[in-house]
Write an enzyme that holds these catalytic residues in place. Structure first.
Site, PDB file in Angstrom:
ATOM      1  CD  GLU A  35     -26.664 -52.103 -40.820  1.00  0.00           C
ATOM      2  OE1 GLU A  35     -26.126 -52.887 -41.640  1.00  0.00           O
ATOM      3  OE2 GLU A  35     -27.502 -52.470 -39.977  1.00  0.00           O
ATOM      4  CE  LYS A  77     -30.944 -54.160 -40.755  1.00  0.00           C
ATOM      5  NZ  LYS A  77     -29.532 -54.473 -40.452  1.00  0.00           N
ATOM      6  CB  CYS A 125     -27.812 -54.309 -43.886  1.00  0.00           C
ATOM      7  SG  CYS A 125     -26.487 -55.530 -44.111  1.00  0.00           S
TER       8      CYS A 125
HETATM    9  C1  ACM Z   1     -26.985 -56.695 -41.493  1.00  0.00           C
HETATM   10  O1  ACM Z   1     -28.202 -56.503 -41.601  1.00  0.00           O
HETATM   11  N1  ACM Z   1     -26.182 -55.785 -40.996  1.00  0.00           N
HETATM   12  C2  ACM Z   1     -26.395 -57.968 -41.931  1.00  0.00           C
END
Ligand code: ACM
Length: 262
Positions: free
Chosen positions: A40, A109, A142
């Site tokens: 990420e 995301k 993530c």
């Molecule tokens: C995250 O979502 N970077 C912990």
């Protein structure tokens, strides 16, 4: 058909975009793969102090990072999934999929973690699945892992492998991904980063332990906690199509949405 899938574990330095891309490329040059998964926000670093910084470091999906990585995908005839701050109608925490033909698609995301909520807008593209010559790839980023709906949405759309760019700070995900893989019978490729970012009074330490997990929950490899590294494994994507558990139970057809309160 065996597909070589690699996860690339880097240690980005905040704001040093060109160096961070080059560091990832240097690791990728050491291993031949069909698909590389990068962390990420691998190009910018993670610990933005405020939205001014995330805006300043964001790029359009076809921006400099895409162009630099596309030189590699064209030369090596391979694919890359990588996380970056996306400049679009607003700023998203996104991952792109690129290949020899260039840009293929983007995921934004959905479940933002901690201060990401003041830095980025939540994703608005759902969980798309992309049909590559060797298999169907979905992406999540993530913290999305903690919402089983993310991986399940991708599995229901036919994803055989979930590319999972990450910047993990809590310890639970690497073991948790065993369940995400098993309960969906998909491969998962989590590419985490290592190192520490102490900025604006907030100190974040990233846990590494990037891994690839098979549809039976087996951890095919797990990298270390503190060093940049790359791991690669041969994957038979068709194993992710075997959703029949026994003669009575099919993993996805056995769902009972009428009984769930979602
Ligand atoms: C995250 O979502 N970077 C912990």
């Amino acid at each position: 058909m065996k597909v070589h899938v690699a996860v690339v574990q880097t240690n980005p330095i905040f704001g040093e975009v060109k160096k961070n891309i080059q560091d990832a490329l240097d690791l990728m040059e050491t291993v031949k793969a069909d698909l590389y998964v990068l962390p990420e926000l691998f190009n910018t670093g993670y610990n933005f102090i405020d939205q001014k910084e995330s805006i300043a470091l964001a790029e359009e999906a076809g921006g400099m990072t895409c162009k630099m990585l596309c030189k590699f995908t064209k030369k090596q005839m391979c694919y890359i999934a990588y996380g970056f701050a996306e400049k679009a109608d607003t700023i998203y925490n996104s991952s792109s999929l690129i290949g020899p033909e260039g840009f293929i698609g983007v995921y934004r995301k959905v479940h933002l973690f901690y201060r990401e909520n003041i830095l980025f807008a939540p994703g608005n593209l759902g969980f798309p699945v992309f049909d590559l010559p060797f298999g169907k790839i979905g992406m999540m980023i993530c913290f999305d892992w903690l919402y089983p709906e993310s991986t399940r949405s991708l599995a229901l759309k036919g994803a055989q492998l979930v590319a999972h760019p990450s910047n993990l700070v809590l310890p639970y995900c690497p073991d948790g991904m065993v369940t995400r893989a098993l309960e969906n019978k998909v491969f998962t490729a989590t590419a985490d980063r290592v190192g520490e970012e102490n900025r604006g009074g907030i100190d974040l330490k990233f846990i590494g332990t990037s891994e690839i997990v098979a549809p039976d929950g087996k951890i095919l490899f797990r990298l270390g906690k503190s060093e940049p590294a790359i791991g690669v494994v041969d994957i038979d994507f068709s194993l992710a199509d075997k959703k029949q558990i026994n003669e009575y139970n099919h993993l996805l057809k056995g769902r009972r949405p009428d009984q769930y309160s979602l």
